[in-house]
Write a protein that holds these residues in place. Structure first.
Motif, PDB file in Angstrom:
ATOM      1  N   ILE B  90       0.877  -1.092  -0.003  1.00  0.00           N
ATOM      2  CA  ILE B  90       0.057  -0.017   0.087  1.00  0.00           C
ATOM      3  C   ILE B  90       0.781   1.151  -0.096  1.00  0.00           C
ATOM      4  O   ILE B  90       1.669   1.439   1.071  1.00  0.00           O
ATOM      5  N   THR B  92       2.194   5.214  -0.164  1.00  0.00           N
ATOM      6  CA  THR B  92       2.157   6.668   0.625  1.00  0.00           C
ATOM      7  C   THR B  92       1.896   7.748  -0.463  1.00  0.00           C
ATOM      8  O   THR B  92       2.665   7.497  -1.326  1.00  0.00           O
ATOM      9  N   PRO B  93       0.711   8.450  -0.530  1.00  0.00           N
ATOM     10  CA  PRO B  93       0.413   9.257  -1.557  1.00  0.00           C
ATOM     11  C   PRO B  93       1.453  10.543  -1.311  1.00  0.00           C
ATOM     12  O   PRO B  93       1.997  10.772  -0.431  1.00  0.00           O
ATOM     13  N   TRP B 102      -1.208   8.400  -6.008  1.00  0.00           N
ATOM     14  CA  TRP B 102      -1.107   7.045  -5.286  1.00  0.00           C
ATOM     15  C   TRP B 102      -0.401   6.145  -6.443  1.00  0.00           C
ATOM     16  O   TRP B 102      -0.821   5.863  -7.438  1.00  0.00           O
ATOM     17  N   SER B 169      -8.168  11.013   2.358  1.00  0.00           N
ATOM     18  CA  SER B 169      -7.366  10.231   3.386  1.00  0.00           C
ATOM     19  C   SER B 169      -7.519   8.784   2.840  1.00  0.00           C
ATOM     20  O   SER B 169      -8.341   8.544   1.976  1.00  0.00           O
ATOM     21  N   GLU B 170      -6.613   7.822   3.356  1.00  0.00           N
ATOM     22  CA  GLU B 170      -6.703   6.529   3.107  1.00  0.00           C
ATOM     23  C   GLU B 170      -8.038   5.786   3.454  1.00  0.00           C
ATOM     24  O   GLU B 170      -8.188   4.901   2.599  1.00  0.00           O
ATOM     25  N   THR B 171      -8.618   6.336   4.338  1.00  0.00           N
ATOM     26  CA  THR B 171      -9.841   5.760   4.732  1.00  0.00           C
ATOM     27  C   THR B 171     -10.835   5.842   3.485  1.00  0.00           C
ATOM     28  O   THR B 171     -11.742   5.046   3.396  1.00  0.00           O
ATOM     29  N   PHE B 173      -9.876   6.743   0.302  1.00  0.00           N
ATOM     30  CA  PHE B 173      -9.395   6.437  -1.168  1.00  0.00           C
ATOM     31  C   PHE B 173      -9.297   4.892  -1.238  1.00  0.00           C
ATOM     32  O   PHE B 173      -9.621   4.423  -2.275  1.00  0.00           O
ATOM     33  N   LEU B 174      -8.592   4.226  -0.271  1.00  0.00           N
ATOM     34  CA  LEU B 174      -8.274   2.705  -0.402  1.00  0.00           C
ATOM     35  C   LEU B 174      -9.550   2.009  -0.884  1.00  0.00           C
ATOM     36  O   LEU B 174      -9.290   0.989  -1.571  1.00  0.00           O
ATOM     37  N   THR B 478      -7.274  14.872   5.113  1.00  0.00           N
ATOM     38  CA  THR B 478      -6.506  13.684   4.782  1.00  0.00           C
ATOM     39  C   THR B 478      -6.130  13.029   5.914  1.00  0.00           C
ATOM     40  O   THR B 478      -5.381  11.847   6.111  1.00  0.00           O
TER      41      THR B 478
END
Lengths: 313, 541
Positions: B90, B92-93, B102, B169-171, B173-174, B478
């Motif tokens: 995974i 880091t952006p 990403w 945020s990764e919450t 985006f992922l 983010t």
């Protein structure tokens, strides 16, 4: 006879046209949108609109109707709105399963129902009669889906004699028969109750006719009187009613196919209704209408064989 | 026919039947080569689409989960955690010109399944670009909304760069690139060769199981993908059967015709199945939240006192009892705190003064204060489905206590969904799972999403518009912790304004034979089924 069949088929055309029109309207009048049903409530409005466009649901109703009739006239039943598989392929796959079930159930009904009916008529007001009538009354009162669940419970869960749900392809006849027995028994036992009660009543009426008295007076054996004279005459109303029962059986098969998770027209129809799949639903209705017309025609033809008085020019 | 002939025929039939039955009975499991095939009944009459970008029903998500992968994936059996899937890690952006980039490195040697028109081939960055671009097109994806403002480029065969106009945020985006909805990666050559229509009933991906056949209204057969990058599956395949009737599924399990089946979301059913001993019922997340929406712009609900009275008339325990523990769990904000960041726990709701326990006397006083001492009546429609009908009936009984009469009309489920989107119900009970707090809040409480009148109408049934700023701030935040805090504030405001009243969430229930081992712990699954992977085993005698 051929002329009669041709005339009956021609007469069926306006009936079928009326049925098609009613079906077309009913499936569309029912609220709900196939595109929303297919995409779920999370889908974006743009995606739902794009799917409606692709499904042809944005066309005016009259144009959808003309397209439907035109396709039908060419023998094209269209494609499922949901999966886009040709409806004719879906129906061709499931129809043999429904016909197989209806045929097996009718066979069980005839094999068990006629002897039971005759026996209870001949032994009128005896213990055999009371028991036969009581059992057939229970059969008449039993909903098919409940009887199906009971049969599965006893013969597939408690004693694992038969499979509980599913079906096997026709290419594996032994497996196919194995899967057929419980659903066929479910419908067949109910059919037996109808046929037994009807046979009893017909035979009772015939047994009090003058020609039966004459036959007995001539000194014929009771068995001969019953089989050659009474039963032959009784077959005429039985045949016509079995035709009607066969039609209702195809309707009842909806529940049995659901309970046994068997492929069939009924299961296909329930699924199409849930998914608002207009094209599949209306095509199934068309096939049902055709089956009913054909069964009525077959009943007419069988009539001519069992009743020599009936002749078609 | 003589009696002797009849006896002979009956005997012959008996011999035939017993012969036919020998060898047919008691096939406890199906086999594919030396590996068992899992027989799995889903709760549906048929599939709707196996193209994962259209798969929205549970029955379709189930198949998509076994056939496809994402760049990252929710850990099987525990969707609270995300790990690499087609990607090696995974990333880091990075921030580039105010945009967020990403960059994913793909695993090498991942094979696309063969399809009716294509041979198996190695998945590359081109497939990933094609797939994510397809997800953004409205007539090629039901999830296009989630992929706007995203540019996807292949840097080389094994590197993909995703640029977001609006950093996330990764919450948030992922999940967009995970094995869920539009994040599933399709094999571009198969889609192009088959066409979108055919792909919907003959999918090709990279997952542990490959599509083999589809029989309408009956089943989908999947076979093991022995070239799967995590190793060959322990199962020979999976037969997914469409059985909509719950009794039939249960009898199928008990009769040995099925190994796994969708269950009934009721505690009583779970207890009964587990008591029988030969079947195991599993209760797990992710759960659907159940809550009451109130139209804050329509009389008499436009008066906050009336909405407060309704909230105080409700006893969430009574609603939760419809399913019973452990199937149902109480929630204290529409976003369930048990499932995702941004929801309120009971303690947090109490601390914020928005717990609202049932108080009939106070509810009556509020109603009188609002000018309705004798109450009022309201017409509502409900779906025939238990989740809806039973909750509306409980609400009807609760509101009758304070003089409010609800006249309920039952319609079929699709009709209810269509009509509530046309704003026919001033009070809407809704049952839904959404993958994160942003989606819950944006779809149900942002003014853009107001039914009929919003700029992009979705499911804002309460016509609520007081937390647009909070939703947008949270979306742009983010830092995951700060983001969760903003979502909590939004949830508190919804409750303070009585735009909605959270009731409970209901977990998923599946039943299986004890011989089936999923190969992972089962806590939660966004795929909405227990998840069958290459590790799943089915012990045979």
């Amino acid at each position: 006879m051929l002329r009669h069949i041709a005339r009956r088929l021609l007469l069926a055309i306006p009936t079928l046209l009326a049925v098609f029109t009613i079906i077309f309207i009913i499936v569309r009048v029912a609220p709900g949108d196939p595109a929303t049903a297919a995409l779920g409530d999370y889908a974006s409005a743009e995606a739902v609109e794009a799917l409606r466009e692709r499904m042809g649901l944005n066309e005016p109703l009259w144009r959808q109707y003309v397209i439907f009739l035109g396709d039908l006239a060419r023998g094209d039943l269209g494609r499922s709105l949901i999966t886009e598989t040709p409806v004719i392929d879906q129906i061709a796959f499931v129809l043999p399963y429904t016909l197989e079930l209806a045929f097996a159930a009718t066979l069980i009904g005839l094999l068990l129902g006629i002897p039971t009916g005759v026996l209870t008529a001949v032994r009128r007001n005896s213990m055999t009669d009371y028991v036969g009538r009581a059992v057939s009354l229970v059969g008449l009162s039993f909903p098919a889906f409940y009887l199906g669940i009971l049969l599965i419970y006893f013969f597939a869960v408690r004693v694992r004699l038969f499979p509980s749900v599913g079906s096997a392809p026709f290419s594996e006849p032994a497996q196919n028969l194995h899967y057929l027995i419980l659903p066929a028994l479910t419908l067949g036992l109910i059919e037996t109750a109808y046929i037994a009660r009807m046979t009893r009543s017909v035979v009772l009426t015939i047994l009090s006719d003058d020609y039966i008295r004459t036959a007995r007076a001539k000194g014929l054996q009771e068995k001969v009187v019953l089989v050659r004279h009474a039963l032959r005459a009784a077959l005429i109303p039985i045949v016509s009613l079995v035709g009607i029962f066969a039609i209702s059986l195809i309707g009842s098969s909806v529940l049995v196919e659901e309970v046994f998770a068997r492929p069939g027209l009924g299961k296909l129809m329930v699924g199409a209704t849930k998914q608002k799949d207009y094209t599949t639903l209306q095509s199934i209705m068309v096939v049902y209408a055709l089956i009913i017309v054909v069964i009525n025609l077959i009943t007419d033809i069988v009539y001519t064989y069992v009743d020599p008085r009936v002749r078609y020019g | 026919m003589t009696r002797r002939r009849i006896v002979a025929i009956v005997l012959a039939m008996a011999v035939f039947m017993s012969g036919a039955l020998t060898g047919l009975v008691g096939s406890a499991t199906a086999q594919e080569g030396d590996r068992p095939v899992l027989r799995f009944a889903v709760n549906a009459a048929d599939l709707a689409s196996l193209d994962p970008h259209f798969a929205s029903g549970t029955q379709d998500r189930t198949v998509a989960d076994m056939v496809f992968n994402g760049l990252v994936r929710f850990v099987p059996g525990n969707s609270a955690e995300i790990e690499p899937d087609l990607a090696t890690e995974i990333p880091t952006p990075e921030e580039v010109d105010g945009k967020q980039v990403w960059t994913f490195t793909l695993r090498e040697g991942v094979m696309c399944h063969p399809s009716a028109e294509t041979e198996a081939y190695e998945l590359t960055a081109e497939d990933v670009v094609y797939s994510l671009q397809k997800s953004a097109v409205p007539d090629r994806s039901a999830y296009s909304r989630d992929y706007t403002g995203m540019t996807v480029e292949a840097v080389d065969d094994y590197t993909v760069a995703i640029t977001l106009d609006q950093p996330l945020s990764e919450t948030l985006f992922l999940p967009k690139v995970a094995n869920y909805s539009g994040g599933f990666i399709v094999c571009s050559q198969a889609v192009e060769a088959l066409g979108d229509e055919a792909f919907r009933t003959a999918p090709a991906g990279t997952g542990p199981f490959m599509f083999e056949s589809y029989t309408p209204q009956n089943s989908v057969v999947l076979t093991a993908n022995d070239d799967y990058f995590r190793g060959a599956p322990q199962l020979g395949g999976v037969e997914v059967r469409y059985i909509a009737d719950p009794s039939s599924r249960e009898l199928g399990l008990q009769g040995g015709e099925l190994d796994l089946a969708a269950g009934v979301n009721e505690a009583q059913w779970v207890d009964r199945i587990n008591a029988e001993g030969n079947i195991v019922a599993d209760v797990f997340g992710v759960a659907e939240a159940v809550w009451v929406n109130m139209n804050v712009t329509q009389e008499p609900l436009d008066d906050p006192l009336v909405r407060e009275a309704i909230a105080l008339a409700i006893n969430r325990e009574e609603h939760a009892a419809l399913r019973g523990e452990p199937v149902s769990e109480l929630i204290y904000s529409v976003v369930p705190a048990q499932l995702m960041p941004g929801g309120l726990t009971m303690e947090e709701a109490e601390e914020a003064g928005v717990l609202y326990q049932q108080d009939i006397e106070r509810a009556r006083e509020l109603l009188a204060e609002a000018g309705y001492p004798d109450g009022f009546s309201m017409d509502l429609i409900t779906s025939e489905m238990t989740d809806y009908a039973a909750n509306y009936e409980v609400l009807q009984a609760e509101l009758a206590e304070i003089g409010i009469t609800l006249n309920l009309t039952v319609v079929d489920h699709a009709t209810m969904h269509a009509q509530i989107r046309e704003d026919v119900n001033p009070i809407v009970i809704y049952v839904a799972f959404r993958p994160n707090a942003n989606v819950y809040l944006s779809q149900f409480f942002h003014s853009d999403a107001i039914v009929v009148e919003g700029e992009a109408p979705i499911t804002n049934f309460s016509h609520y518009s007081a937390i647009d700023d909070l939703i947008e701030q949270a979306r742009a935040e983010t830092d995951p912790e700060a983001q969760a805090e903003l979502w909590k504030q939004a949830n508190i405001q919804i409750l303070k304004d009585f735009a909605a009243y959270p009731l409970y969430m209901q977990n998923l229930v599946y039943a299986r034979v004890p011989e089936l081992d999923y190969g992972h712990e089962l806590v939660s699954s966004v795929a909405l089924y227990p998840q069958i992977t290459e590790m799943t085993t089915l012990a045979t005698e």
